[in-house]
Design a protein around this motif. Structure first.
Motif, mmCIF file in Angstrom:
data_model
loop_
_atom_site.group_PDB
_atom_site.id
_atom_site.type_symbol
_atom_site.label_atom_id
_atom_site.label_comp_id
_atom_site.label_asym_id
_atom_site.label_seq_id
_atom_site.Cartn_x
_atom_site.Cartn_y
_atom_site.Cartn_z
ATOM 1 N N THR A 1 13.846 -5.633 7.339
ATOM 2 C CA THR A 1 14.459 -4.341 7.060
ATOM 3 C C THR A 1 13.499 -3.382 6.366
ATOM 4 O O THR A 1 13.875 -2.231 6.099
ATOM 5 C CB THR A 1 15.703 -4.523 6.170
ATOM 6 N N LEU A 2 12.292 -3.819 6.075
ATOM 7 C CA LEU A 2 11.392 -3.008 5.262
ATOM 8 C C LEU A 2 10.183 -2.494 6.022
ATOM 9 O O LEU A 2 9.302 -1.879 5.432
ATOM 10 C CB LEU A 2 10.925 -3.831 4.054
ATOM 11 N N GLY A 3 10.116 -2.734 7.336
ATOM 12 C CA GLY A 3 9.013 -2.197 8.111
ATOM 13 C C GLY A 3 7.722 -2.976 7.941
ATOM 14 O O GLY A 3 7.671 -4.033 7.305
ATOM 15 N N TYR A 4 6.664 -2.411 8.492
ATOM 16 C CA TYR A 4 5.384 -3.112 8.529
ATOM 17 C C TYR A 4 4.743 -3.276 7.152
ATOM 18 O O TYR A 4 4.024 -4.243 6.904
ATOM 19 C CB TYR A 4 4.411 -2.368 9.443
ATOM 20 N N ARG A 5 4.941 -2.331 6.255
ATOM 21 C CA ARG A 5 4.269 -2.404 4.959
ATOM 22 C C ARG A 5 4.587 -3.702 4.214
ATOM 23 O O ARG A 5 3.722 -4.293 3.571
ATOM 24 C CB ARG A 5 4.639 -1.196 4.097
ATOM 25 N N ALA A 6 5.829 -4.150 4.307
ATOM 26 C CA ALA A 6 6.202 -5.385 3.620
ATOM 27 C C ALA A 6 5.441 -6.580 4.190
ATOM 28 O O ALA A 6 5.008 -7.477 3.448
ATOM 29 C CB ALA A 6 7.705 -5.611 3.742
ATOM 30 N N TYR A 7 5.274 -6.605 5.501
ATOM 31 C CA TYR A 7 4.503 -7.681 6.124
ATOM 32 C C TYR A 7 3.043 -7.614 5.697
ATOM 33 O O TYR A 7 2.406 -8.632 5.423
ATOM 34 C CB TYR A 7 4.606 -7.581 7.648
ATOM 35 N N PHE A 8 2.498 -6.408 5.652
ATOM 36 C CA PHE A 8 1.109 -6.244 5.233
ATOM 37 C C PHE A 8 0.933 -6.663 3.782
ATOM 38 O O PHE A 8 -0.101 -7.227 3.410
ATOM 39 C CB PHE A 8 0.659 -4.792 5.445
ATOM 40 N N ASP A 9 1.933 -6.406 2.943
ATOM 41 C CA ASP A 9 1.852 -6.815 1.538
ATOM 42 C C ASP A 9 1.743 -8.330 1.411
ATOM 43 O O ASP A 9 1.028 -8.849 0.549
ATOM 44 C CB ASP A 9 3.089 -6.327 0.776
ATOM 45 N N VAL A 10 2.454 -9.043 2.278
ATOM 46 C CA VAL A 10 2.421 -10.503 2.239
ATOM 47 C C VAL A 10 1.135 -11.041 2.870
ATOM 48 O O VAL A 10 0.456 -11.908 2.313
ATOM 49 C CB VAL A 10 3.651 -11.099 2.960
ATOM 50 N N ALA A 11 0.779 -10.521 4.061
ATOM 51 C CA ALA A 11 -0.371 -11.045 4.799
ATOM 52 C C ALA A 11 -1.699 -10.683 4.154
ATOM 53 O O ALA A 11 -2.670 -11.458 4.233
ATOM 54 C CB ALA A 11 -0.338 -10.523 6.238
ATOM 55 N N PHE A 12 -1.750 -9.508 3.504
ATOM 56 C CA PHE A 12 -3.025 -9.030 2.956
ATOM 57 C C PHE A 12 -2.911 -8.768 1.460
ATOM 58 O O PHE A 12 -3.409 -7.766 0.940
ATOM 59 C CB PHE A 12 -3.462 -7.765 3.695
ATOM 60 N N ALA A 13 -2.277 -9.709 0.769
ATOM 61 C CA ALA A 13 -2.081 -9.555 -0.672
ATOM 62 C C ALA A 13 -3.396 -9.490 -1.437
ATOM 63 O O ALA A 13 -3.463 -8.932 -2.534
ATOM 64 C CB ALA A 13 -1.215 -10.709 -1.195
ATOM 65 N N ASP A 14 -4.455 -10.060 -0.862
ATOM 66 C CA ASP A 14 -5.753 -10.069 -1.535
ATOM 67 C C ASP A 14 -6.479 -8.733 -1.422
ATOM 68 O O ASP A 14 -7.485 -8.516 -2.093
ATOM 69 C CB ASP A 14 -6.645 -11.184 -0.971
ATOM 70 N N PHE A 15 -5.989 -7.852 -0.568
ATOM 71 C CA PHE A 15 -6.615 -6.543 -0.405
ATOM 72 C C PHE A 15 -6.081 -5.573 -1.458
ATOM 73 O O PHE A 15 -4.875 -5.573 -1.742
ATOM 74 C CB PHE A 15 -6.312 -5.968 0.986
ATOM 75 N N PRO A 16 -6.936 -4.738 -2.037
ATOM 76 C CA PRO A 16 -6.421 -3.671 -2.916
ATOM 77 C C PRO A 16 -5.437 -2.814 -2.135
ATOM 78 O O PRO A 16 -5.582 -2.630 -0.927
ATOM 79 C CB PRO A 16 -7.688 -2.877 -3.274
#
Length: 232
Positions: A5-20
């Motif tokens: 329900t939160l769009g792509y940003r939520a997935y990116f937050d999980v997959a790329f948590a090590d990125f600033p």
């Protein structure tokens, strides 16, 4: 929380948590995400794969003959090997570039036509391109990096004759695997049958998503497609 329900940003937050955070939603991370997705699209039901698993009726006699040509006289296996019939090797085959054949409307100075050499800037890598996986090649409308061949028969004929068509590629750069194969007409037809049918896995549409998180119309999002597909 529910990621869907939160769009792509939520997935990116999980997959790329090590990125600033300022680098997390970038072309780089998007390329990683797309690459990871593409690696999940697996053709697993091609006749050749079923034959390898023991279904001896999966391929026709012509396709079986084509497989023996592939792994024998034609030597295709030297660049197309392993489970995906691909390799991590780069070869120059002397085919026409994008600018010569329309393609992306590049020009003779475009570095993309240098293949791997455009990235490494090493002389030995110039004009070399990575050997692709070759399952479901018959679905493609063109072949080679410059789209100079429009059928698998044309592709096989090019390898069989082994006459470079791109005068920009120095002879010393041409792959040692690119040499006349001396295939008969019957062997060519068999090899084409193997590539077209023996390596074609059905039902790849099972990977097509019903919707995308952006909410855009899929697979096209132009105004006419939105209307035709009723997904505004």
């Amino acid at each position: 929380y529910v990621l869907d329900t939160l769009g792509y940003r939520a997935y990116f937050d999980v997959a790329f948590a090590d990125f600033p955070q300022e680098e997390r939603y970038s072309k780089l991370t998007t390329s990683f995400a797309i690459s990871a997705y593409i690696r999940t699209l697996l053709p697993t039901q091609a006749p050749f794969q079923r034959w390898l698993r023991g279904d001896l009726t999966a391929m026709s006699d012509l396709e079986k003959l084509g497989a023996t040509v592939f792994y024998g006289k034609a030597g295709c296996f030297r660049c197309h090997q392993g489970a995906a019939l691909s390799s991590n090797e780069f070869h120059a085959l002397g085919v026409e570039d994008l600018w010569e054949n329309g393609g992306l409307k590049t020009n003779i100075e475009d570095k993309r036509n240098l293949g791997r050499g455009a990235f490494t800037e090493k002389k030995e890598d110039m004009y070399k391109f990575k050997g692709p996986q070759i399952y479901n090649m018959s679905d493609s409308p063109f072949y080679f990096h410059g789209s100079s061949k429009r059928s698998l028969r044309e592709l096989v004929d090019y390898f069989n004759a082994a006459i470079p068509e791109n005068t920009q590629v120095p002879e010393e750069q041409i792959s040692p695997f690119f040499h006349p194969l001396f295939l008969s007409e019957g062997e060519i037809k068999a090899l084409v049958a193997f590539l077209e049918n023996g390596l074609k896995a059905p039902d790849l549409n099972r990977y097509v998503p019903e919707k995308v998180l952006s909410g855009n119309c899929f697979p096209n999002n132009d105004p006419l497609s939105q209307q035709d597909l009723n997904c505004q």
